[in-house]
Design a protein around this motif. Sequence first.
Motif, PDB file in Angstrom:
ATOM      1  N   ALA A  29      -1.548   4.864  -5.948  1.00 39.74           N
ATOM      2  CA  ALA A  29      -2.934   4.789  -5.507  1.00 39.74           C
ATOM      3  C   ALA A  29      -3.869   5.516  -6.468  1.00 39.74           C
ATOM      4  CB  ALA A  29      -3.055   5.395  -4.111  1.00 39.74           C
ATOM      5  N   PRO A  30      -5.132   5.073  -6.510  1.00 42.15           N
ATOM      6  CA  PRO A  30      -6.114   5.777  -7.333  1.00 42.15           C
ATOM      7  C   PRO A  30      -6.220   7.247  -6.912  1.00 42.15           C
ATOM      8  CG  PRO A  30      -7.023   3.719  -6.489  1.00 42.15           C
ATOM      9  CD  PRO A  30      -5.705   3.938  -5.812  1.00 42.15           C
ATOM     10  N   GLY A  31      -6.216   8.120  -7.869  1.00 42.62           N
ATOM     11  CA  GLY A  31      -6.308   9.545  -7.557  1.00 42.62           C
ATOM     12  C   GLY A  31      -5.005  10.120  -7.031  1.00 42.62           C
ATOM     13  N   GLY A  32      -3.952   9.300  -6.950  1.00 43.45           N
ATOM     14  CA  GLY A  32      -2.653   9.777  -6.503  1.00 43.45           C
ATOM     15  C   GLY A  32      -2.549  10.108  -5.026  1.00 43.45           C
ATOM     16  N   ASP A  76     -14.823   3.891  -3.654  1.00 42.72           N
ATOM     17  CA  ASP A  76     -15.269   2.780  -4.500  1.00 42.72           C
ATOM     18  C   ASP A  76     -14.135   1.960  -5.091  1.00 42.72           C
ATOM     19  OD1 ASP A  76     -17.958   3.280  -4.093  1.00 42.72           O
ATOM     20  OD2 ASP A  76     -18.168   4.533  -5.862  1.00 42.72           O
ATOM     21  N   THR A  77     -12.925   2.487  -5.102  1.00 39.56           N
ATOM     22  CA  THR A  77     -11.812   1.738  -5.691  1.00 39.56           C
ATOM     23  C   THR A  77     -11.034   0.914  -4.662  1.00 39.56           C
ATOM     24  OG1 THR A  77     -10.316   3.636  -5.500  1.00 39.56           O
ATOM     25  CG2 THR A  77     -11.541   3.424  -7.560  1.00 39.56           C
ATOM     26  N   ALA A  78     -11.440   0.972  -3.403  1.00 41.38           N
ATOM     27  CA  ALA A  78     -10.700   0.272  -2.342  1.00 41.38           C
ATOM     28  C   ALA A  78     -10.624  -1.228  -2.590  1.00 41.38           C
ATOM     29  CB  ALA A  78     -11.332   0.556  -0.978  1.00 41.38           C
ATOM     30  N   VAL A  79     -11.731  -1.850  -2.949  1.00 40.09           N
ATOM     31  CA  VAL A  79     -11.735  -3.301  -3.149  1.00 40.09           C
ATOM     32  C   VAL A  79     -10.847  -3.673  -4.332  1.00 40.09           C
ATOM     33  CG1 VAL A  79     -13.145  -5.310  -3.741  1.00 40.09           C
ATOM     34  CG2 VAL A  79     -13.967  -3.680  -2.040  1.00 40.09           C
ATOM     35  N   ALA A  80     -10.978  -2.940  -5.439  1.00 41.51           N
ATOM     36  CA  ALA A  80     -10.149  -3.235  -6.619  1.00 41.51           C
ATOM     37  C   ALA A  80      -8.667  -3.076  -6.301  1.00 41.51           C
ATOM     38  CB  ALA A  80     -10.552  -2.323  -7.781  1.00 41.51           C
ATOM     39  N   LEU A  81      -8.317  -2.071  -5.504  1.00 46.50           N
ATOM     40  CA  LEU A  81      -6.925  -1.861  -5.118  1.00 46.50           C
ATOM     41  C   LEU A  81      -6.404  -3.044  -4.302  1.00 46.50           C
ATOM     42  CD1 LEU A  81      -4.408  -0.018  -4.918  1.00 46.50           C
ATOM     43  CD2 LEU A  81      -5.456   0.998  -2.881  1.00 46.50           C
ATOM     44  N   ILE A  82      -7.192  -3.509  -3.347  1.00 44.94           N
ATOM     45  CA  ILE A  82      -6.760  -4.631  -2.509  1.00 44.94           C
ATOM     46  C   ILE A  82      -6.674  -5.913  -3.331  1.00 44.94           C
ATOM     47  CG2 ILE A  82      -7.366  -6.071  -0.500  1.00 44.94           C
ATOM     48  CD1 ILE A  82      -6.134  -3.275   0.109  1.00 44.94           C
ATOM     49  N   VAL A  83      -7.609  -6.117  -4.265  1.00 47.77           N
ATOM     50  CA  VAL A  83      -7.535  -7.286  -5.146  1.00 47.77           C
ATOM     51  C   VAL A  83      -6.211  -7.261  -5.914  1.00 47.77           C
ATOM     52  CG1 VAL A  83      -8.511  -8.355  -7.227  1.00 47.77           C
ATOM     53  CG2 VAL A  83     -10.018  -7.682  -5.343  1.00 47.77           C
ATOM     54  N   THR A  84      -5.857  -6.108  -6.465  1.00 47.35           N
ATOM     55  CA  THR A  84      -4.606  -5.963  -7.218  1.00 47.35           C
ATOM     56  C   THR A  84      -3.397  -6.252  -6.333  1.00 47.35           C
ATOM     57  OG1 THR A  84      -5.593  -4.340  -8.696  1.00 47.35           O
ATOM     58  CG2 THR A  84      -3.193  -4.342  -8.552  1.00 47.35           C
ATOM     59  N   LEU A 133      -8.829   2.627   4.125  1.00 43.08           N
ATOM     60  CA  LEU A 133      -9.026   2.261   2.720  1.00 43.08           C
ATOM     61  C   LEU A 133     -10.302   2.879   2.159  1.00 43.08           C
ATOM     62  CD1 LEU A 133      -8.003  -1.498   2.915  1.00 43.08           C
ATOM     63  CD2 LEU A 133      -6.839   0.280   1.572  1.00 43.08           C
ATOM     64  N   VAL A 134     -11.377   2.781   2.927  1.00 42.46           N
ATOM     65  CA  VAL A 134     -12.660   3.325   2.459  1.00 42.46           C
ATOM     66  C   VAL A 134     -12.614   4.850   2.431  1.00 42.46           C
ATOM     67  CG1 VAL A 134     -15.134   3.493   2.991  1.00 42.46           C
ATOM     68  CG2 VAL A 134     -13.973   1.279   3.139  1.00 42.46           C
ATOM     69  N   ASP A 135     -11.983   5.467   3.429  1.00 45.31           N
ATOM     70  CA  ASP A 135     -11.868   6.931   3.461  1.00 45.31           C
ATOM     71  C   ASP A 135     -11.053   7.461   2.284  1.00 45.31           C
ATOM     72  OD1 ASP A 135     -13.360   7.071   5.757  1.00 45.31           O
ATOM     73  OD2 ASP A 135     -11.663   7.444   7.095  1.00 45.31           O
ATOM     74  N   PHE A 136      -9.938   6.814   1.999  1.00 37.94           N
ATOM     75  CA  PHE A 136      -9.019   7.316   0.974  1.00 37.94           C
ATOM     76  C   PHE A 136      -9.411   6.901  -0.441  1.00 37.94           C
ATOM     77  CE2 PHE A 136      -6.459   8.540   4.461  1.00 37.94           C
ATOM     78  CZ  PHE A 136      -5.547   9.456   3.985  1.00 37.94           C
ATOM     79  N   LEU A 138       0.838  -1.210   0.000  1.00 39.30           N
ATOM     80  CA  LEU A 138       0.000   0.000   0.000  1.00 39.30           C
ATOM     81  C   LEU A 138       0.870   1.256   0.000  1.00 39.30           C
ATOM     82  CD1 LEU A 138      -2.986  -0.792   2.377  1.00 39.30           C
ATOM     83  CD2 LEU A 138      -3.151   0.013   0.010  1.00 39.30           C
ATOM     84  N   ARG A 139       2.033   1.175   0.647  1.00 37.99           N
ATOM     85  CA  ARG A 139       2.949   2.324   0.680  1.00 37.99           C
ATOM     86  C   ARG A 139       3.597   2.556  -0.676  1.00 37.99           C
ATOM     87  NH1 ARG A 139       5.273   0.016   5.501  1.00 37.99           N
ATOM     88  NH2 ARG A 139       7.148  -0.449   4.329  1.00 37.99           N
TER      89      ARG A 139
END
Length: 95
Positions: A36-39, A65-73, A59-62, A31-32
Amino acid sequence: MASRGPMVQDLLLDALEDLGQEEFERLKFKLRTTAAPGGKNIPLGRLEKSKREELVELLVDFYEDTAVALIVTIFEDIGLKYNASKLSEGMDLHM
């Protein structure tokens, strides 16, 4: 997003609870270092000391809607293909 928020949080928490401590630390490392989506990345200090429940909130705050896709990746990147598939399927079931 508001109506899906709690569902997304539940899916993410379930996914993070499936991880061992070493896998969880690798996830936070990725994650670091992942663009990230939106930079906007979660600040390092908040990320490093976060427990699973706190990380879900971050994750949800930052990433909303893309949090799940980011974690999947990230799961796929760190070799957790089964976890990625399970999370992705859970999201598909709730859409």
